[in-house]
Design an enzyme around this catalytic site. Structure first.
Site, PDB file in Angstrom:
ATOM      1  N   ASP A 293       5.530   2.695   2.526  1.00 18.84           N
ATOM      2  CA  ASP A 293       4.702   1.505   2.734  1.00 18.84           C
ATOM      3  C   ASP A 293       3.850   1.751   3.976  1.00 18.84           C
ATOM      4  O   ASP A 293       4.361   1.835   5.088  1.00 18.84           O
ATOM      5  CB  ASP A 293       5.605   0.283   2.922  1.00 18.84           C
ATOM      6  CG  ASP A 293       4.826  -1.017   3.089  1.00 18.84           C
ATOM      7  OD1 ASP A 293       3.602  -0.969   3.318  1.00 18.84           O
ATOM      8  OD2 ASP A 293       5.465  -2.091   3.003  1.00 18.84           O
ATOM      9  N   HIS A 294       2.531   1.858   3.782  1.00 19.31           N
ATOM     10  CA  HIS A 294       1.647   2.211   4.897  1.00 19.31           C
ATOM     11  C   HIS A 294       1.564   1.109   5.950  1.00 19.31           C
ATOM     12  O   HIS A 294       1.095   1.345   7.068  1.00 19.31           O
ATOM     13  CB  HIS A 294       0.238   2.544   4.373  1.00 19.31           C
ATOM     14  CG  HIS A 294      -0.417   3.659   5.112  1.00 19.31           C
ATOM     15  ND1 HIS A 294      -0.368   3.792   6.488  1.00 19.31           N
ATOM     16  CD2 HIS A 294      -1.147   4.729   4.666  1.00 19.31           C
ATOM     17  CE1 HIS A 294      -1.040   4.862   6.860  1.00 19.31           C
ATOM     18  NE2 HIS A 294      -1.509   5.460   5.777  1.00 19.31           N
ATOM     19  N   ARG A 295       2.013  -0.092   5.631  1.00 18.57           N
ATOM     20  CA  ARG A 295       2.037  -1.157   6.631  1.00 18.57           C
ATOM     21  C   ARG A 295       3.114  -0.897   7.674  1.00 18.57           C
ATOM     22  O   ARG A 295       3.010  -1.356   8.818  1.00 18.57           O
ATOM     23  CB  ARG A 295       2.301  -2.507   5.952  1.00 18.57           C
ATOM     24  CG  ARG A 295       1.248  -2.931   4.940  1.00 18.57           C
ATOM     25  CD  ARG A 295       1.662  -4.191   4.197  1.00 18.57           C
ATOM     26  NE  ARG A 295       2.930  -4.005   3.498  1.00 18.57           N
ATOM     27  CZ  ARG A 295       3.550  -4.957   2.804  1.00 18.57           C
ATOM     28  NH1 ARG A 295       3.004  -6.170   2.733  1.00 18.57           N
ATOM     29  NH2 ARG A 295       4.678  -4.711   2.182  1.00 18.57           N
TER      30      ARG A 295
ATOM     31  N   PRO B 295       0.834  -1.216   0.000  1.00 18.17           N
ATOM     32  CA  PRO B 295       0.000   0.000   0.000  1.00 18.17           C
ATOM     33  C   PRO B 295       0.862   1.258   0.000  1.00 18.17           C
ATOM     34  O   PRO B 295       1.250   1.776   1.045  1.00 18.17           O
ATOM     35  CB  PRO B 295      -0.813  -0.132   1.294  1.00 18.17           C
ATOM     36  CG  PRO B 295       0.040  -0.974   2.192  1.00 18.17           C
ATOM     37  CD  PRO B 295       0.791  -1.921   1.294  1.00 18.17           C
TER      38      PRO B 295
END
Length: 426
Positions: A398-400, A227
């Protein structure tokens, strides 16, 4: 009990490689960490180290032979132990391959060994006069793609093997002119692109190389599964440009703006250590040192060698390190550990006149900084318009791993360092 050593996946996404040079011989005692061979892939030459102790009982494949990942390449056991092993006869095994005598790749190799290596190294698509020569896999691919004629080339590798450096200065058109009579049309090489007629003119189809396929696979996977989100910042770099000019007037090594970017990125991770992390299936891994990838464009695509402990390096050390990695990347001489690891990457297209772009994250890394051209433009300062030097950077995250606020904190720290570059010299 003897152990079968198999071709490792030395680089992510690699499905096939070749033993370029054996660094051990039959009967030699080896220990964990000892170099066994130089393995050639589409991206680099990788030095593969042993993961076991013992004695080399059998070299299963010849130098120059293409091998699938997971296939046997070496048999290790106790001194005097036999060379029979069930795994060499199973699926993926090469039990019918004869053991290669010590130094078989050198000039004194037996005719049988030379014949075996030559057959394995030379595809049927190559010209007949090249079919019995020692040719590295990388050279074979370049011969196909560029239509090179190796008839007058003397190999400088082991046993006269033709390697990449032997192709320097060669070009297909010049060789074709010299080799073919004026009245004879030049034959089309096996891998040459073929013109395709269309209503709008002619088009060409360029076959995919192994590297291009790997890039397509990994970046498609990244955009599909990671993401991404993006943060953009304009950096006022007048001070940086002036400081760089002053440094380069007295320094023996010329520092680039990108070297300042790398240093500022490392210092930003010191300020915001939570951002120095990568994603894993069971946990997020955080790092105490700043290892970052530097994107290097080469003839066949893109490689990203890793610069280690950037936060500890001076600007001139960064300059030398980047120049060394980039030079060996273009020569196909990077080692395995130089392409692995890192939590962050920098991609700079400013030298091509690009002012702003977004880059794709290379998993498992959590972010990449895209750097544009430092250019002059109107800037508003205290209500007044003046000319300033501005560089636009885009952080892909990376939104994680990185939430928006954390990524913004890192980017603010980066901007602070790049706009006040004197702190990078102390």
């Amino acid at each position: 009990m003897s152990t079968v050593v198999r071709m490792p996946e030395v680089l992510a996404g690699t499905t096939e490689a070749a033993i370029q040079t054996w660094m051990v011989t039959v009967g030699q005692a080896i220990t964990v960490g000892m170099p066994l061979a130089e393995v050639e892939t589409e991206k680099a030459n990788v030095e593969y180290a042993s993961e076991v102790d013992g004695t080399v009982l059998k070299l299963v494949v010849a130098e120059g032979q293409d091998v699938r990942v997971g296939d046997p390449i070496l048999l290790v056991g106790a001194e005097g132990e036999g060379t029979d092993h069930a795994e060499l006869d199973g699926p993926g095994g090469q039990g019918s391959t004869e053991a290669i005598p010590p130094h078989a790749s050198q000039a004194g190799a037996s005719d049988a060994s030379e014949s075996s290596a030559s057959d394995a190294s030379s595809p049927a698509a190559e010209p007949a006069d090249q079919s019995r020569r020692f040719i590295s896999p990388l050279v074979r691919r370049l011969v196909k793609e560029q239509g090179l004629d190796l008839s007058g080339v003397a190999g400088s590798g082991p046993g006269g093997r033709i390697v990449r450096r032997d192709l320097e200065g060669l070009s297909a058109p010049e060789q074709a002119t010299a080799a073919a009579p004026a009245s004879t049309p030049e034959p089309t090489p096996a891998a040459a692109v073929a013109p395709v007629e269309s209503t709008g003119g002619t088009t060409t189809e360029v076959p995919h190389t192994g590297m291009r396929k790997a890039i397509a696979r990994r970046l498609t996977e990244s955009k599909s599964t990671v993401p991404h989100f993006y943060l953009v910042a304009d950096c006022r770099v007048d001070r940086l440009v002036a400081l760089r000019k002053e440094v380069n007037e007295s320094a023996s090594v010329k520092v680039s703006i990108n070297d300042f970017v790398l240093k500022a990125s490392a210092m930003a991770f010191i300020d915001v250590p939570e951002a120095n992390a990568t994603w894993g299936e069971s946990a997020i891994t955080r790092y105490s040192t700043v290892d970052m990838s530097v994107a290097v464009a080469i003839d066949r695509g893109l490689v990203t060698p890793v610069l280690r402990s950037v936060e500890r390096q001076t600007l001139t050390e960064i300059t030398r390190s980047v120049a060394d990695l980039a030079g060996r990347a273009k020569a196909g001489q990077l080692k395995q550990h130089e392409l692995e690891g890192g939590s962050f990457a920098v991609s700079n297209l400013g030298m091509y006149g690009v002012t702003e772009f977004s880059a794709i994250i290379n998993p498992p890394q959590a972010a990449i900084l895209a750097v544009g051209l430092a250019r002059q433009q109107p800037v508003v300062v205290d209500g007044e318009i003046e000319v300033g030097t501005v560089m636009t950077v885009t952080l892909s995250a990376d939104h994680r791993v990185l939430d928006g606020a954390l990524a913004a904190q890192w980017l603010a720290a980066f901007v602070g360092h790049i706009e006040n570059p004197l702190g990078m010299l102390v």
